[in-house]
Design a protein around this motif. Structure first.
Motif, PDB file in Angstrom:
ATOM      1  N   VAL A   1      18.162 -13.349   8.490  1.00  0.00           N
ATOM      2  CA  VAL A   1      18.113 -13.890   9.620  1.00  0.00           C
ATOM      3  C   VAL A   1      19.112 -13.327  10.692  1.00  0.00           C
ATOM      4  CG1 VAL A   1      18.729 -16.434  10.817  1.00  0.00           C
ATOM      5  CG2 VAL A   1      17.547 -16.180   8.474  1.00  0.00           C
ATOM      6  N   ASN A   2      18.826 -12.715  11.510  1.00  0.00           N
ATOM      7  CA  ASN A   2      19.631 -11.612  12.199  1.00  0.00           C
ATOM      8  C   ASN A   2      19.655 -11.674  13.752  1.00  0.00           C
ATOM      9  OD1 ASN A   2      17.243 -10.358  12.810  1.00  0.00           O
ATOM     10  ND2 ASN A   2      18.344  -8.442  12.921  1.00  0.00           N
ATOM     11  N   GLY A   3      18.815 -13.008  14.461  1.00  0.00           N
ATOM     12  CA  GLY A   3      18.786 -13.077  15.706  1.00  0.00           C
ATOM     13  C   GLY A   3      19.965 -13.936  16.045  1.00  0.00           C
TER      14      GLY A   3
ATOM     15  N   ASP B   1       0.947  -1.261   0.013  1.00  0.00           N
ATOM     16  CA  ASP B   1      -0.009   0.125  -0.179  1.00  0.00           C
ATOM     17  C   ASP B   1       0.907   1.199  -0.074  1.00  0.00           C
ATOM     18  OD1 ASP B   1      -2.096  -1.577  -0.013  1.00  0.00           O
ATOM     19  OD2 ASP B   1      -2.691  -1.331   2.178  1.00  0.00           O
ATOM     20  N   ARG B   2       2.072   1.276   0.735  1.00  0.00           N
ATOM     21  CA  ARG B   2       2.919   2.438   0.706  1.00  0.00           C
ATOM     22  C   ARG B   2       3.826   2.254  -0.484  1.00  0.00           C
ATOM     23  NH1 ARG B   2       4.864   4.455   6.278  1.00  0.00           N
ATOM     24  NH2 ARG B   2       5.032   6.320   4.904  1.00  0.00           N
ATOM     25  N   GLN B   3       3.823   1.207  -1.349  1.00  0.00           N
ATOM     26  CA  GLN B   3       4.589   1.442  -2.668  1.00  0.00           C
ATOM     27  C   GLN B   3       5.963   1.362  -2.273  1.00  0.00           C
ATOM     28  OE1 GLN B   3       3.366   4.621  -5.141  1.00  0.00           O
ATOM     29  NE2 GLN B   3       1.396   3.991  -5.306  1.00  0.00           N
ATOM     30  N   ALA B   4       6.477   0.373  -1.277  1.00  0.00           N
ATOM     31  CA  ALA B   4       7.793   0.308  -0.834  1.00  0.00           C
ATOM     32  C   ALA B   4       8.511  -0.397  -1.666  1.00  0.00           C
ATOM     33  CB  ALA B   4       7.639  -0.529   0.443  1.00  0.00           C
ATOM     34  N   ARG B   5       9.736  -0.189  -1.966  1.00  0.00           N
ATOM     35  CA  ARG B   5      10.374  -0.848  -2.942  1.00  0.00           C
ATOM     36  C   ARG B   5      11.037  -2.013  -2.535  1.00  0.00           C
ATOM     37  NH1 ARG B   5      14.692   4.067  -4.794  1.00  0.00           N
ATOM     38  NH2 ARG B   5      13.061   5.293  -5.687  1.00  0.00           N
ATOM     39  N   LEU B   6      10.764  -2.423  -1.026  1.00  0.00           N
ATOM     40  CA  LEU B   6      11.277  -3.561  -0.583  1.00  0.00           C
ATOM     41  C   LEU B   6      10.849  -3.951   0.762  1.00  0.00           C
ATOM     42  CD1 LEU B   6      13.528  -5.907  -1.482  1.00  0.00           C
ATOM     43  CD2 LEU B   6      15.200  -4.639   0.051  1.00  0.00           C
ATOM     44  N   ILE B   7      10.703  -5.090   0.997  1.00  0.00           N
ATOM     45  CA  ILE B   7      10.269  -5.284   2.823  1.00  0.00           C
ATOM     46  C   ILE B   7      11.427  -6.384   3.155  1.00  0.00           C
ATOM     47  CG2 ILE B   7       8.734  -6.963   1.886  1.00  0.00           C
ATOM     48  CD1 ILE B   7       7.451  -6.411   4.746  1.00  0.00           C
ATOM     49  N   ILE B   8      11.863  -6.062   4.347  1.00  0.00           N
ATOM     50  CA  ILE B   8      12.943  -6.913   5.051  1.00  0.00           C
ATOM     51  C   ILE B   8      12.331  -7.509   6.216  1.00  0.00           C
ATOM     52  CG2 ILE B   8      15.112  -6.950   6.128  1.00  0.00           C
ATOM     53  CD1 ILE B   8      16.248  -4.659   4.546  1.00  0.00           C
ATOM     54  N   ILE B   9      12.198  -8.900   6.313  1.00  0.00           N
ATOM     55  CA  ILE B   9      11.615  -9.468   7.458  1.00  0.00           C
ATOM     56  C   ILE B   9      12.860 -10.185   8.341  1.00  0.00           C
ATOM     57  CG2 ILE B   9      10.268 -11.503   8.170  1.00  0.00           C
ATOM     58  CD1 ILE B   9       8.624 -11.275   5.603  1.00  0.00           C
ATOM     59  N   LYS B  10      13.051  -9.351   9.501  1.00  0.00           N
ATOM     60  CA  LYS B  10      14.094  -9.721  10.325  1.00  0.00           C
ATOM     61  C   LYS B  10      13.564 -10.918  11.179  1.00  0.00           C
ATOM     62  CE  LYS B  10      14.542  -5.661  11.891  1.00  0.00           C
ATOM     63  NZ  LYS B  10      15.144  -4.458  12.712  1.00  0.00           N
ATOM     64  N   LEU B  11      14.222 -12.246  10.785  1.00  0.00           N
ATOM     65  CA  LEU B  11      13.905 -13.554  11.294  1.00  0.00           C
ATOM     66  C   LEU B  11      14.677 -14.015  12.302  1.00  0.00           C
ATOM     67  CD1 LEU B  11      11.422 -15.618  10.813  1.00  0.00           C
ATOM     68  CD2 LEU B  11      12.973 -16.807   9.380  1.00  0.00           C
ATOM     69  N   ASP B  12      14.022 -14.611  13.537  1.00  0.00           N
ATOM     70  CA  ASP B  12      14.780 -15.271  14.535  1.00  0.00           C
ATOM     71  C   ASP B  12      13.532 -16.364  15.258  1.00  0.00           C
ATOM     72  OD1 ASP B  12      16.189 -16.228  16.529  1.00  0.00           O
ATOM     73  OD2 ASP B  12      16.337 -14.328  17.855  1.00  0.00           O
TER      74      ASP B  12
END
Length: 442
Positions: free
Chosen positions: A104-106, A66-77
């Protein structure tokens, strides 16, 4: 991974539970503007994979679109979770119009987290992290490891891993090994074996590496990422969703059940205290909410309740520890069986140390209380007519046979079988109709 298929406070909780799984978006969405095209959305997923987590991921990706983002980063742990919730997240990622990076950053992306990672457009790991260990684990004793059912589940998940890896250009063989042999990989091993794309320390480094890169989407199309002027925005999770995610924990569910039953028992046995009843009702309402998120096993719930009841009955029935032992056994077995015994990650069960700590604490408390009750029952009564027997006092008048005595700080009518002179020491032998039978004592 698990394959899942009193008044103001109560009203508020029911409203919470009604809206818990509603499709309302917890992320603020502004109207798209000219500058919104330079947004990179980030979302943190650091819990067990359950329906709430799946919903939050979907809403975060929808907000990014909806915000027309160029990318979404899911920080997963994550330690893993439910297969159905994992599949829902994977579907959301593979169908997203916004490119998805799983970072994967946790500490790890185990089991269900492994599937989510290899399903991303770009898979990234931070130094010191690990992924894999995606073999289905049968929980306490329902599906034998060598049974045909277990083989079906393993084959299904292995094929799913191969499919995701193939469509993302990743190493199919190693992805299958993570399922069949529960293989786990460090970030460098995963990069060398083509299970991930990059190793990065933070989001800024990810944007720097991906800027200008062409990525292949799940539908076969390609897309060039322009991230040189993009700004990073974090998705803020609402207080309601934070609360739901916190409650969707097996150990928390066990505590809610324990405190809820105990609170209601205290209220029923001590009417008018109010507070224990309110706390107990709130805990049980929250447990009802949690049961809509986690796969509760009601046989396990019944065992936990039976264990608590046995603990409480120990105070009423002189079983000399039998009920305490039975209650501890029921509580431990019920806690271990509190969630459906289907193939799943151990993280979806209450921690064994937490179970033993709760059961052990309850047993110690009940054993202490039982000891005090037994000791008190052996003491000579100090009140009532029974408490007067054996007491010593002084004759205030001559007793022949009746007269007055001073015993236990009180004036009493008394009678004696033999005459007793005024001022003599007396001892109570019996109490009949508020008259003391006494005898002279030395």
């Amino acid at each position: 991974m698990r394959n899942t298929p009193l008044v103001g406070s109560a009203t508020l909780l029911l409203m919470l539970s009604t809206g818990a799984l509603a499709a309302t978006n917890p992320f603020p969405v502004d109207a798209p503007s000219g500058t919104s095209e330079g947004i990179v959305y980030t979302f943190t997923l650091d819990s067990v994979i359950h329906p709430i987590a799946a919903r939050l991921v979907k809403e975060a990706i929808d907000s990014a679109k909806d915000r027309q983002a160029r990318l979404i980063i899911i920080k997963l742990d994550t330690p893993g979770g439910l297969v159905t919730s994992m599949e829902e997240i994977v579907k959301t990622i593979t169908s997203s119009r916004v490119p998805v990076v799983v970072f994967v950053n946790g500490s790890k992306a185990a089991s269900a987290g492994f599937f989510i990672t290899i399903a991303a457009d770009v898979a990234v790991m931070a130094p010191g992290t690990r992924i894999g260990a995606a073999h289905p684990v049968p929980a306490v004793g329902e599906i034998p490891k060598d049974s045909p059912m277990m083989a079906k589940i393993e084959n299904d998940l292995a094929a799913y891993a191969r499919s995701l890896a193939s469509n993302r250009g990743r190493n199919e063989k190693e992805a299958e090994e993570a399922v069949r042999k529960s293989a786990a990989f460090t970030e460098r091993e995963a990069l060398r074996l083509r299970l991930i794309d990059y190793i990065c320390r933070d989001e800024t480094e990810i944007l720097s590496i991906l800027n200008g890169k062409t990525i292949h989407r799940f539908d076969g199309s390609t897309q060039v990422l322009h991230l040189d002027k993009a700004r990073i925005e974090s998705a803020d999770i609402s207080l309601r969703d934070r609360l739901l995610s916190y409650l969707a924990d097996p150990t928390m569910a066990l505590l809610l059940l324990f405190v809820g039953v105990l609170g209601l028992y205290v209220e029923f046995t001590h009417p008018g205290m109010i507070a224990p009843g309110v706390v107990g009702a709130i805990c049980l309402l929250l447990l009802a909410l949690v049961s809509q998120i986690l796969p509760m096993n009601w046989a396990g719930v019944a065992l936990v309740v039976a264990g608590i009841v046995m603990f409480l009955l120990e105070l009423k029935v002189p079983s000399y520890g039998t009920l305490t032992i039975g209650g501890m056994i029921c509580l431990v077995l019920g806690a271990l069986m509190l969630f459906k015994s289907e193939p799943g990650m151990p993280a979806m069960g209450a921690g064994r140390w937490a179970v033993l700590a709760i059961a052990g604490s309850a047993a110690v408390i009940m054993a202490s209380l039982t000891t005090l009750v037994v000791r008190a029952s052996r003491h000579k009564p100090t009140t009532g007519t029974s408490g007067l027997e054996g007491e010593r006092g002084t004759a205030l008048t001559d007793l022949d046979p009746g007269g007055r005595v001073f015993v236990h700080g009180e004036y009493w009518n008394a009678r004696a079988a033999r005459p007793i002179q005024k001022g003599a020491n007396v001892r109570v032998t019996r109490v009949r109709d508020l008259v003391l039978d006494v005898e002279e004592s030395s």
